[in-house]
Write an enzyme that holds these catalytic residues in place. Structure first.
Site, mmCIF file in Angstrom:
data_model
loop_
_atom_site.group_PDB
_atom_site.id
_atom_site.type_symbol
_atom_site.label_atom_id
_atom_site.label_comp_id
_atom_site.label_asym_id
_atom_site.label_seq_id
_atom_site.Cartn_x
_atom_site.Cartn_y
_atom_site.Cartn_z
ATOM 1 N N CYS A 112 37.310 -59.310 -37.320
ATOM 2 C CA CYS A 112 37.789 -59.575 -38.694
ATOM 3 C C CYS A 112 38.148 -58.302 -39.450
ATOM 4 O O CYS A 112 38.835 -58.358 -40.470
ATOM 5 C CB CYS A 112 36.737 -60.352 -39.470
ATOM 6 S SG CYS A 112 36.332 -61.922 -38.704
ATOM 7 N N HIS A 254 37.609 -59.741 -47.139
ATOM 8 C CA HIS A 254 37.824 -60.629 -45.991
ATOM 9 C C HIS A 254 37.389 -62.033 -46.391
ATOM 10 O O HIS A 254 36.330 -62.222 -46.990
ATOM 11 C CB HIS A 254 36.999 -60.120 -44.809
ATOM 12 C CG HIS A 254 36.962 -61.069 -43.663
ATOM 13 N ND1 HIS A 254 38.105 -61.626 -43.127
ATOM 14 C CD2 HIS A 254 35.919 -61.592 -42.954
ATOM 15 C CE1 HIS A 254 37.772 -62.431 -42.138
ATOM 16 N NE2 HIS A 254 36.455 -62.439 -42.015
ATOM 17 N N ASN A 284 38.682 -68.962 -42.498
ATOM 18 C CA ASN A 284 38.593 -67.586 -42.007
ATOM 19 C C ASN A 284 39.607 -67.405 -40.872
ATOM 20 O O ASN A 284 39.448 -67.989 -39.804
ATOM 21 C CB ASN A 284 37.156 -67.343 -41.526
ATOM 22 C CG ASN A 284 36.947 -65.967 -40.932
ATOM 23 O OD1 ASN A 284 37.888 -65.200 -40.746
ATOM 24 N ND2 ASN A 284 35.706 -65.652 -40.622
HETATM 25 C C1 LIG Z 1 27.977 -70.303 -41.313
HETATM 26 C C2 LIG Z 1 27.476 -70.438 -42.741
HETATM 27 C C3 LIG Z 1 28.534 -71.062 -43.606
HETATM 28 C C4 LIG Z 1 26.247 -71.346 -42.744
HETATM 29 O O1 LIG Z 1 25.750 -71.463 -44.054
HETATM 30 P P1 LIG Z 1 24.202 -71.321 -44.336
HETATM 31 O O2 LIG Z 1 23.988 -71.627 -45.755
HETATM 32 O O3 LIG Z 1 23.786 -69.976 -43.833
HETATM 33 O O4 LIG Z 1 23.628 -72.475 -43.485
HETATM 34 P P2 LIG Z 1 22.513 -72.382 -42.353
HETATM 35 O O5 LIG Z 1 23.018 -71.662 -41.160
HETATM 36 O O6 LIG Z 1 21.287 -71.852 -43.022
HETATM 37 O O7 LIG Z 1 22.358 -73.903 -41.994
HETATM 38 C C5 LIG Z 1 21.776 -74.817 -42.876
HETATM 39 C C6 LIG Z 1 21.749 -76.187 -42.244
HETATM 40 O O8 LIG Z 1 23.052 -76.763 -42.253
HETATM 41 C C7 LIG Z 1 23.365 -77.238 -40.953
HETATM 42 N N1 LIG Z 1 24.814 -77.085 -40.735
HETATM 43 C C8 LIG Z 1 25.461 -76.079 -40.124
HETATM 44 N N2 LIG Z 1 26.774 -76.337 -40.126
HETATM 45 C C9 LIG Z 1 26.953 -77.517 -40.753
HETATM 46 C C10 LIG Z 1 28.071 -78.293 -41.057
HETATM 47 N N3 LIG Z 1 29.323 -77.905 -40.726
HETATM 48 N N4 LIG Z 1 27.887 -79.442 -41.724
HETATM 49 C C11 LIG Z 1 26.653 -79.868 -42.072
HETATM 50 N N5 LIG Z 1 25.547 -79.180 -41.798
HETATM 51 C C12 LIG Z 1 25.696 -78.004 -41.146
HETATM 52 C C13 LIG Z 1 22.558 -76.399 -40.014
HETATM 53 O O9 LIG Z 1 22.355 -77.095 -38.797
HETATM 54 C C14 LIG Z 1 21.280 -76.198 -40.790
HETATM 55 O O10 LIG Z 1 20.492 -77.323 -40.615
HETATM 56 P P3 LIG Z 1 18.904 -77.164 -40.374
HETATM 57 O O11 LIG Z 1 18.379 -76.483 -41.608
HETATM 58 O O12 LIG Z 1 18.467 -78.566 -40.208
HETATM 59 O O13 LIG Z 1 18.784 -76.325 -39.139
HETATM 60 C C15 LIG Z 1 27.080 -69.069 -43.313
HETATM 61 O O14 LIG Z 1 25.923 -68.613 -42.689
HETATM 62 C C16 LIG Z 1 28.140 -68.030 -43.147
HETATM 63 O O15 LIG Z 1 29.171 -68.088 -43.773
HETATM 64 N N6 LIG Z 1 27.868 -67.002 -42.339
HETATM 65 C C17 LIG Z 1 28.710 -65.834 -42.230
HETATM 66 C C18 LIG Z 1 30.079 -66.099 -41.704
HETATM 67 C C19 LIG Z 1 30.847 -64.811 -41.793
HETATM 68 O O16 LIG Z 1 30.790 -64.111 -42.747
HETATM 69 N N7 LIG Z 1 31.549 -64.463 -40.821
HETATM 70 C C20 LIG Z 1 32.230 -63.174 -40.962
HETATM 71 C C21 LIG Z 1 32.610 -62.677 -39.741
HETATM 72 S S1 LIG Z 1 33.815 -63.714 -39.007
#
Ligand SMILES: CC(C)(COP(=O)(O)OP(=O)(O)OC[C@H]1O[C@@H](n2cnc3c(N)ncnc32)[C@H](O)[C@@H]1OP(=O)(O)O)[C@@H](O)C(=O)NCCC(=O)NCCS
Length: 327
Positions: A112, A254, A284
Site C-alpha cells: 500500500c 492511504h 482499499n
Molecule cells: C479489518 C478491520 C476493519 C477489522 O475491524 P476491527 O474493529 O479491528 O474488528 P476485529 O478484527 O476486532 O473483529 C471484530 C469482530 O468482527 C468480526 N468480523 C470481522 N469481519 C467482519 C465482517 N466483514 N462482518 C461482520 N463481522 C466481522 C470478527 O470475526 C470479530 O468477531 P469476534 O469478536 O467474534 O471474533 C480493522 O482491523 C482494520 O481496518 N485493520 C487495518 C486494515 C489496514 O489498515 N490495512 C492497511 C494495510 S492494507
C-alpha cells in the site's frame, strides 16, 4: 532545479460492488462494514481486465493533463502487488500500450506504500541524473484477484483501481517534494501477506481453492501499528521542513479504514475538513489509493498550486512512509 507534478490521472472499473452484494457472499452487514471501515462500495475489475488495463487509462489521463506525448517519457515506474504476469514487468506492458520506446521501465513492490516509494524513486532519479526529465509513476491494483471472497475479515475491505502522475524536472529551484520518509520492518511480514504463488510455495491447483494465494491479514494488529507508524512518519517530514499542523492544507492518507485516517488526523491536530476521504467509494485499492485521491482533488480544484499536501501510507511488508508536497 526542482521536480513538479505536471499531470495526474486515475481510473476505476465500472462494476460497483456494494456492501449489500457482499452480504450475499459472507456473513456480514452494511452496518458492520460502514461503522468499522467507512466503506460503502468498491469497484471490481472484469475478468478480462488485468492490472495494466487499469493502469493504461489512468496513464493516458495523466499524460493528457500534463499535455505531453507518451514518447517524451524517460521512465515508467509501476507500483503494484498484482502484476499482469511474473515476467515481464507490468511497466513494460504499459510502455508497449503507450507506444513509448525510450523509457526505462520497472515494477516496484511496496504494497500500500507503493505510490510513495515510487514517487521518491522517480524524484531522486530526476534529481540525480540529467538524462531523466519526465517520469510516469503509476500505481495500479487488481486486488479482487488475490481476495478470498469467502473470508469476511478481508473481502469487505478491498477494491480495484489505478492512479498515475507525471513528474518533470524544472529549471527553478522550487522543488515540489519538500521531504520524504520511507520505512519498512520485515519482521512483521506475517501479519499481512499472500503466502502462496511465489517461489517458496509455488501455485498448484489445490492452492487456488485454499485461499493461501489470497490476502491474509491480522486486522487488529495492522490497525494498531498503522496509526502510530503513519503519525510518526508524518511528524518526521513536518519536522524536517519546519511545517506545523496549521500549515498543512490537505492530509491525503492511504485509504484503508476511515477510523485509522481519523485517528491519524486527530493525533496530528488536522481537522477533518482538511482530510481527503474516498474509501467510502472505492475501499482499499492498495498502492493506488493516494494516486486516485490526488487526481480527484487536483481535477476537482481542491488542491491549488502552492498548497501544502501531506501524504501518508502504510501496508504489507510492513512498509510505511510520508511525503510532504508543495503542489
Ligand atoms: C479489518 C478491520 C476493519 C477489522 O475491524 P476491527 O474493529 O479491528 O474488528 P476485529 O478484527 O476486532 O473483529 C471484530 C469482530 O468482527 C468480526 N468480523 C470481522 N469481519 C467482519 C465482517 N466483514 N462482518 C461482520 N463481522 C466481522 C470478527 O470475526 C470479530 O468477531 P469476534 O469478536 O467474534 O471474533 C480493522 O482491523 C482494520 O481496518 N485493520 C487495518 C486494515 C489496514 O489498515 N490495512 C492497511 C494495510 S492494507
Amino acid at each position: 532545479m526542482g521536480v513538479k507534478i505536471i499531470g495526474t490521472g486515475s481510473y476505476v472499473p465500472e462494476k460497483v460492488m456494494t456492501n449489500a452484494d457482499l452480504m450475499k457472499l459472507v456473513d456480514t452487514s452494511d452496518e458492520w462494514i460502514i461503522t468499522r471501515t467507512g466503506i460503502n462500495e468498491r469497484r471490481i475489475a472484469s475478468e478480462e481486465q488485468a492490472t495494466s488495463d487499469l493502469a493504461y487509462p489512468a496513464a493516458v489521463r495523466a499524460l493528457e493533463a500534463a499535455n505531453i506525448n507518451a514518447e517524451e517519457l524517460d521512465g515508467i515506474i509501476m507500483a503494484t502487488v498484482t502484476p499482469d504476469q511474473p515476467l515481464p514487468s507490468t511497466a513494460c506492458l504499459l510502455q508497449k500500450r503507450l507506444k513509448n520506446t525510450k523509457a526505462f521501465c520497472f515494477d516496484l513492490q511496496a504494497a500500500c506504500t507503493g505510490m510513495l516509494y515510487a514517487v521518491e524513486v522517480a524524484h531522486s532519479m530526476i534529481q540525480s541524473n540529467k538524462k531523466y526529465n519526465k517520469i510516469l509513476v503509476v500505481a495500479a491494483e487488481k486486488l479482487s484477484y488475490i481476495t478470498d471472497w469467502s473470508d469476511r475479515n478481508t473481502c469487505v475491505l478491498f477494491g480495484d483501481g489505478a492512479g498515475a502522475l507525471v513528474l518533470e524536472r524544472t529549471e527553478s529551484e522550487d522543488d515540489s517534494i519538500l521531504a520524504t520518509s520511507l520505512h519498512a520492518d520485515g519482521s512483521f511480514a506475517d501479519i499481512l501477506k499472500v503466502e502462496a504463488g511465489g517461489s517458496r510455495i509455488p501455485m498448484t491447483a489445490e492452492l487456488i481453492g485454499s485461499g493461501r494465494n489470497c490476502i491474509k491479514m491480522d486486522g487488529r494488529e495492522v490497525f494498531k501499528l498503522a496509526i502510530s507508524a503513519m503519525e510518526d512518519s508524518c511528524r518526521e517530514v513536518m519536522n524536517e521542513n519546519g511545517v506545523t499542523s496549521s500549515d498543512i492544507d490537505w492530509l491525503v492518507p492511504h485509504q484503508a479504514n476511515l477510523r485509522i485516517m481519523n485517528m491519524v488526523a486527530q493525533r496530528l491536530k488536522i481537522d477533518s475538513e482538511r482530510v481527503y476521504v474516498n474509501v467510502n467509494r472505492y475501499g482499499n485499492t492498495s498502492a493506488a489509493t493516494i494516486g486516485i485521491c490526488l487526481d480527484e482533488m487536483i481535477r476537482g480544484g481542491m488542491i491549488q498550486r502552492g498548497q501544502i499536501v501531506l501524504m501518508t501510507a502504510f501496508g504489507g511488508g510492513l512498509t510505511w512512509g510520508s511525503i510532504l508536497l508543495r503542489y
